[in-house]
Design an enzyme around this catalytic site. Structure first.
Site, PDB file in Angstrom:
ATOM      1  NE  ARG A  62      -2.144  -0.701   3.697  1.00 17.15           N
ATOM      2  CZ  ARG A  62      -1.889   0.450   4.314  1.00 17.15           C
ATOM      3  NH1 ARG A  62      -2.346   1.590   3.834  1.00 17.15           N
ATOM      4  NH2 ARG A  62      -1.179   0.463   5.427  1.00 17.15           N
ATOM      5  CE  LYS A 203      -5.555  -4.246   5.281  1.00 15.49           C
ATOM      6  NZ  LYS A 203      -6.178  -4.871   6.496  1.00 15.49           N
ATOM      7  CG  HIS A 223      -6.423  -4.502  11.459  1.00 15.12           C
ATOM      8  ND1 HIS A 223      -5.143  -4.023  11.472  1.00 15.12           N
ATOM      9  CD2 HIS A 223      -6.467  -5.413  10.451  1.00 15.12           C
ATOM     10  CE1 HIS A 223      -4.438  -4.600  10.521  1.00 15.12           C
ATOM     11  NE2 HIS A 223      -5.218  -5.451   9.886  1.00 15.12           N
ATOM     12  CB  SER A 241       3.088  -6.789  10.777  1.00 10.97           C
ATOM     13  OG  SER A 241       3.872  -7.714  10.080  1.00 10.97           O
ATOM     14  CE  LYS A 245      -3.701  -9.517  12.628  1.00  4.97           C
ATOM     15  NZ  LYS A 245      -4.560  -8.945  11.591  1.00  4.97           N
ATOM     16  CB  THR A 246      -1.911 -15.147  11.092  1.00  4.05           C
ATOM     17  OG1 THR A 246      -2.308 -13.920  10.493  1.00  4.05           O
ATOM     18  CG2 THR A 246      -2.367 -16.298  10.223  1.00  4.05           C
ATOM     19  CG  ASP A 260      -6.684  -8.467   8.032  1.00  9.20           C
ATOM     20  OD1 ASP A 260      -5.890  -8.239   8.966  1.00  9.20           O
ATOM     21  OD2 ASP A 260      -6.760  -7.764   7.028  1.00  9.20           O
ATOM     22  NE  ARG A 325       0.676  -8.753   2.468  1.00  8.65           N
ATOM     23  CZ  ARG A 325       0.069  -8.476   3.622  1.00  8.65           C
ATOM     24  NH1 ARG A 325      -0.918  -9.250   4.047  1.00  8.65           N
ATOM     25  NH2 ARG A 325       0.436  -7.447   4.346  1.00  8.65           N
TER      26      ARG A 325
END
Length: 536
Positions: A62, A203, A223, A241, A245-246, A260, A325
Site C-alpha cells: 500500500r 483496505k 482489525h 505485524s 495474530k494469525t 483480519d 502475499r
C-alpha cells in the site's frame, strides 16, 4: 468466452457510475476463466501448487501517503483529518474520475458483484470494475460471494473502479504522485489508479466500513482475527505485524471466523471478508500449515520468486519484495465456521511483541486499561528487521490498525468500553516478545508458553488464581498458569539486573505517555487514568 459473463451490460455501468464506450465487459467470471485470461494476456503464470502467480508492478504494498478521502459535508466534521486521512476535494475527485473514464474508453473491463459483512444486518453490496483479470479474481477471493440468484438481482451500494494503467498527473489531478486511492463517502465510490497492488482494493473497503459501522450503526469495526470454540465461545486477537495474530488464532481445537477484519455488533462478531490475504515470506508448512495448504488452484500469489528452472514458489525469495502475499477464498481452509459469524467475544487478546522485555507475557486489563492499550496499539521492531534499526524501536498504531481508521481513535475505544461495561468479557495483554532482558540480552517468549497462556485464559483456568499488580504499567499478572513456569510470569523476576529492568520499564512507559499526547483532548478521564505511571 461470453463477454457478459453471467449478467450485465453497458447500461448498468453507465447508469450507476457513468462508464460508457467500454470494450468487452466480462461480468462475474469464474476463477478458472479469470486465470485463463491472466495467463493468455501474459500477466501471470500457473505454479506447481495450482495457484496463479502475478506481479503487481511498481507497487508491492500500500501507499498510505497516496490514499485520500473526499472532504465534503458528510466527512468534514466526522473524519479525523491529518497524516493518515488526507483531504481531497469533491471537484478534484470528479475531474480525476472523468480522466479515468476517458482512459477506459474502448478497453475491456472485468466486473465483479460481491459484498462485505457476513452478518446480513450489515451486508454491504460492492461492485468492483477492474482493468486486469487478476484484480477481479482478487475481489472474488477476498469479498463475500453472492449466490447466482442474488447476482441476477444485484444492486451495488458501493462501487470500486481499479485501473492500474491509468497514471495521474499531480499538477492536473491534485494527487501527490502518479498513483492514488480516493474514497468518496457521498458518492460511495473508491477509485484506484497507477498501482496494481491488490491490497488497495481490500483496505479501501475496510476503511469504508471503519467509518460507516461505528459512525452510523454503532458497530465496532476491528482489525483482528477471530475464532470460536466447541462451546460457542468467541475470541478475538488484535495485533500488529509480527505479533502472532494469525499464528495464535489458528487453533485445531477452534474454528476460524476470519483472519483480519471483523465487526462487533450487539450480539455478533462477524467477518467482513470472504477470504484471507496472508504474507508468504519464509512460509513453511511446519510453521503455518493452514496458509501453506491453502495455496492451491484458486489462490493468487503476489510478487513471489521461483526456484530456478521450475514453477515451484520460493517463499524465501525477496528479490521483488519482502511483502510477498497470497490471497485465497476462506473455504481453502478446512477448519472454518460458516457463515463467518460468532457470538459476542468472551475473551479479547491484545498481542504485542515487546522487544524491551518489560511487559508481562500475560496480564489482565481493566476496562480503562483495555481502552488505553487499544488506542495505543503498541509493539516494537527489533534490530535487523529494517535498515537502520540497531536497537528496539517502539511502534504505536491506534486500534492496531491506525492506517485504516477514518474516525478519531477515541471513537473506537469508547465503543469498546461501552461493550465491556457491565459484561464478563475478559481482556488480556499478551507479550509475545522478549523475556529476561531486552532484544540482544533476553530470549523470545516460547510459542508453546504463549499458546498455553491463551488456552488457560480461554478455558477459565486463570479465573481463580492469585493476581499481583506490576508497578509503572500497573498490570495485573497471574502468579501461576497451567503449562507455564511461574518464574516467567513476572517479567522483572526474569532479569538479572533489576535496576536495569526498572530503568527500561520507565523508559517504555514514557514512550507510551508521549505517544498518547495527541489523543488527550478527545479522551475521557477514565482512559487517561490508565496510562502507565512514569517514575521521576
Amino acid at each position: 468466452m461470453n463477454a457478459f459473463g453471467k449478467r450485465g451490460n453497458n447500461a448498468d455501468l453507465n447508469e450507476t457510475i457513468g462508464l460508457t464506450n467500454l470494450g468487452n465487459q466480462f461480468w462475474n467470471l469464474s476463477p478458472s476463466e479469470l486465470i485463463e485470461d491472466t495467463i493468455i494476456s501474459g500477466q501471470g503464470v500457473l505454479t506447481d501448487t495450482g495457484a496463479i502467480a502475478i506481479e503487481t508492478g511498481e507497487f508491492t504494498g500500500r501507499s498510505p501517503k497516496d490514499r485520500f478521502i473526499v472532504c465534503d459535508e458528510k466527512t468534514e466534521n466526522a473524519v479525523w483529518w491529518g497524516d493518515i486521512n488526507l483531504k481531497f476535494t469533491a471537484e478534484k475527485f470528479d475531474a480525476l474520475y472523468n480522466r479515468m473514464k476517458a482512459y477506459l474508453n474502448g478497453k475491456d473491463v472485468y466486473v465483479r458483484d460481491s459484498y462485505a459483512c457476513a452478518d446480513e444486518n450489515y451486508r454491504t453490496n460492492i461492485r468492483v470494475v477492474t482493468e486486469f483479470p487478476w484484480s477481479n479474481m482478487f475481489a472474488y477471493n477476498m469479498f463475500l460471494r453472492p449466490t447466482d440468484e442474488e447476482v441476477m438481482n444485484f444492486n451495488p451500494e458501493w462501487n470500486i473502479v481499479c485501473a492500474p494503467g491509468f497514471i495521474a498527473d499531480p499538477e492536473i489531478d491534485g494527487t501527490r504522485q502518479h498513483n492514488f486511492a480516493v474514497i468518496n463517502f457521498t458518492k460511495k465510490m473508491i477509485i484506484i489508479g497507477g498501482t496494481g497492488y491488490t491490497g488497495e482494493i481490500k483496505k479501501g473497503i475496510f476503511s469504508v466500513l471503519n467509518f460507516v459501522l461505528p459512525h452510523e450503526k454503532n458497530v465496532l469495526s476491528m482489525h483482528c482475527s477471530a475464532n470460536i470454540g466447541k462451546d460457542g465461545d468467541t475470541a478475538v486477537f488484535f495485533g500488529l505485524s509480527g505479533t502472532g495474530k494469525t499464528t495464535l488464532s489458528s487453533d485445531p481445537e477452534r474454528k476460524l471466523i476470519g483472519d483480519d477484519e471483523h465487526g462487533w455488533a450487539d450480539n455478533t462478531v462477524f467477518n467482513f471478508e470472504g477470504g484471507c490475504y496472508a504474507k508468504t515470506i519464509d512460509l513453511e508448512r511446519e510453521n503455518e500449515p493452514q496458509i501453506f495448504d491453502a495455496i492451491k488452484y484458486g489462490a493468487i500469489l503476489e510478487n513471489i520468486g521461483f526456484y530456478e528452472g521450475t514453477s515451484t514458489p520460493n517463499y524465501a525469495d525477496v528479490s521483488i519484495t519482502q511483502n510477498t502475499r497470497v490471497s485465497y477464498p476462506i473455504h481453502h481452509i478446512d477448519n472454518t465456521v460458516t457463515p463467518s459469524i460468532g457470538g459476542a467475544p468472551k475473551n479479547i487478546f491484545f498481542l504485542t511483541c515487546d522487544a524491551f522485555g518489560v511487559l508481562p507475557p500475560i496480564s489482565r486489563l481493566t476496562k480503562e486499561q483495555a481502552m488505553y492499550h487499544f488506542m495505543s496499539g503498541y509493539t516494537a521492531k527489533v534490530a535487523g528487521t529494517e535498515m537502520g534499526i540497531t536497537e528496539p524501536q517502539t511502534t504505536f498504531s491506534a486500534g492496531f490498525g491506525a492506517a485504516f481508521l477514518p474516525l478519531h481513535p477515541a471513537k473506537y475505544a469508547e465503543l469498546l468500553g461501552n461493550k465491556l461495561e457491565g459484561s464478563d468479557i475478559k481482556v488480556w495483554l499478551i507479550n509475545t516478545g522478549w523475556s529476561g532482558g531486552s532484544h540482544g540480552v533476553g530470549k523470545r517468549m516460547k510459542l508453546s508458553f504463549t499458546r498455553a497462556m491463551i488456552t488457560a485464559a480461554m478455558n477459565g483456568e486463570l479465573d481463580n488464581v492469585e493476581f499481583k499488580t506490576q508497578p509503572i504499567f500497573e498490570l495485573s499478572i497471574p502468579t501461576s498458569c497451567p503449562g507455564v513456569p511461574s518464574e516467567i510470569l513476572n517479567p522483572k523476576e526474569t532479569w538479572s539486573d533489576k535496576a536495569k529492568f526498572d530503568e527500561t520499564a520507565n523508559s517504555l512507559a514514557a514512550k507510551f505517555v508521549a505517544n498518547f499526547e495527541k489523543f488527550e483532548a478527545e479522551s475521557s478521564e477514565a482512559i487517561l487514568s490508565a496510562a502507565p505511571k512514569v517514575m521521576a
